[in-house]
Motif scaffolding. Structure first.
Motif, PDB file in Angstrom:
ATOM      1  N   UNK A  27       0.826  -1.208   0.000  1.00  0.00           N
ATOM      2  CA  UNK A  27       0.000   0.000   0.000  1.00  0.00           C
ATOM      3  C   UNK A  27       0.858   1.254   0.000  1.00  0.00           C
ATOM      4  N   UNK A  28       1.936   1.226   0.770  1.00  0.00           N
ATOM      5  CA  UNK A  28       2.828   2.390   0.821  1.00  0.00           C
ATOM      6  C   UNK A  28       3.483   2.629  -0.537  1.00  0.00           C
ATOM      7  N   UNK A  29       3.838   1.516  -1.207  1.00  0.00           N
ATOM      8  CA  UNK A  29       4.441   1.659  -2.534  1.00  0.00           C
ATOM      9  C   UNK A  29       3.455   2.270  -3.521  1.00  0.00           C
ATOM     10  N   UNK A  32       3.019   5.978  -2.774  1.00  0.00           N
ATOM     11  CA  UNK A  32       4.197   6.718  -3.199  1.00  0.00           C
ATOM     12  C   UNK A  32       4.218   6.889  -4.725  1.00  0.00           C
ATOM     13  N   UNK A  33       3.806   5.841  -5.440  1.00  0.00           N
ATOM     14  CA  UNK A  33       3.739   5.926  -6.905  1.00  0.00           C
ATOM     15  C   UNK A  33       2.711   6.954  -7.345  1.00  0.00           C
ATOM     16  N   UNK A  34       1.530   6.928  -6.678  1.00  0.00           N
ATOM     17  CA  UNK A  34       0.489   7.905  -7.013  1.00  0.00           C
ATOM     18  C   UNK A  34       0.930   9.319  -6.692  1.00  0.00           C
ATOM     19  N   UNK A  35       1.633   9.478  -5.561  1.00  0.00           N
ATOM     20  CA  UNK A  35       2.109  10.798  -5.179  1.00  0.00           C
ATOM     21  C   UNK A  35       3.132  11.315  -6.205  1.00  0.00           C
ATOM     22  N   UNK A  36       4.015  10.436  -6.659  1.00  0.00           N
ATOM     23  CA  UNK A  36       5.024  10.830  -7.640  1.00  0.00           C
ATOM     24  C   UNK A  36       4.373  11.224  -8.970  1.00  0.00           C
TER      25      UNK A  36
END
Length: 205
Positions: A27-29, A32-36
């Motif tokens: 979930x964290x990955x 982080x991908x969506x945030x990037x």
């Protein structure tokens, strides 16, 4: 008959600590991908140039592309009628009436001696007004407007760059010139006076 529920297996009802850590990590990955991606999409697609620029209007005349600084152009209008006068230099196509004023219609190809094609009936005129007078620059088409870096303007050959009004070539190979300096040309003189609105106004009445 009474049915007894079958006990669920421990493997399905409970997750091991390692599985929970793996799920949290996944979930964290994803976050982080969506945030990037969101940060990337928020960035401007084009970066504004920090170099000195000039805004130009590009037009065609006698199968050549020409360009002028848009700040020097008072207005661009369609050519609806031209009054021909005998005895004018070949740099003039005639006179135009517009909003109570008279503009000499100029052939820049003849002025600069850069003619790649025959004269055709102009469809538009670029009006230039300054303290020296006023002229209309003949065009057979408008190609557009753009901002270009001044250091992207390339020098013309020594044979072509004979006129002080010529500034160079744009990245699109349009001949860039200063329309105000055209009025300094001695070939723009008619009867020992500049052929401006004041000089030719009475002739066209």
């Amino acid at each position: 008959m009474t049915r007894t529920a079958k006990p669920r297996s421990a493997s399905k009802s409970r997750k091991t600590p390692a599985a929970n850590r793996q799920e949290r990590g996944s979930r964290a990955d994803v976050m982080e991908t969506l945030r990037a991606r969101a940060v990337d999409l928020a960035q401007p697609r084009f970066t504004a140039s920090t170099k000195p620029q000039v805004r130009i209007v590009t037009f065609s005349w006698r199968e050549q592309s020409w360009a002028v600084d848009s700040d020097m152009i008072d207005e661009v209008i369609p050519v609806s009628g031209v009054t021909l006068l005998p005895g004018l230099p070949r740099t003039y196509l005639g006179l135009m009436h517009y909003r109570g004023e008279i503009y000499p219609l100029v052939d820049v190809s003849a002025l600069f001696d850069i003619a790649n094609g025959p004269r055709r009936k102009p469809t538009h005129a670029l009006l230039v007004k300054c303290a020296k007078g006023a002229i209309a620059i003949a065009a057979t088409g408008l190609e557009g407007a753009a901002a270009i870096d001044t250091d992207a303007i390339s020098a013309m050959s020594a044979d072509d760059a004979k006129h002080p009004a010529l500034r160079g070539l744009t990245p699109g190979l349009a001949v860039l010139f200063d329309p105000v300096h055209l009025l300094d040309d001695s070939r723009m003189i008619v009867n020992e006076q500049p052929a401006t609105t004041a000089a030719v106004g009475d002739s066209a009445q």
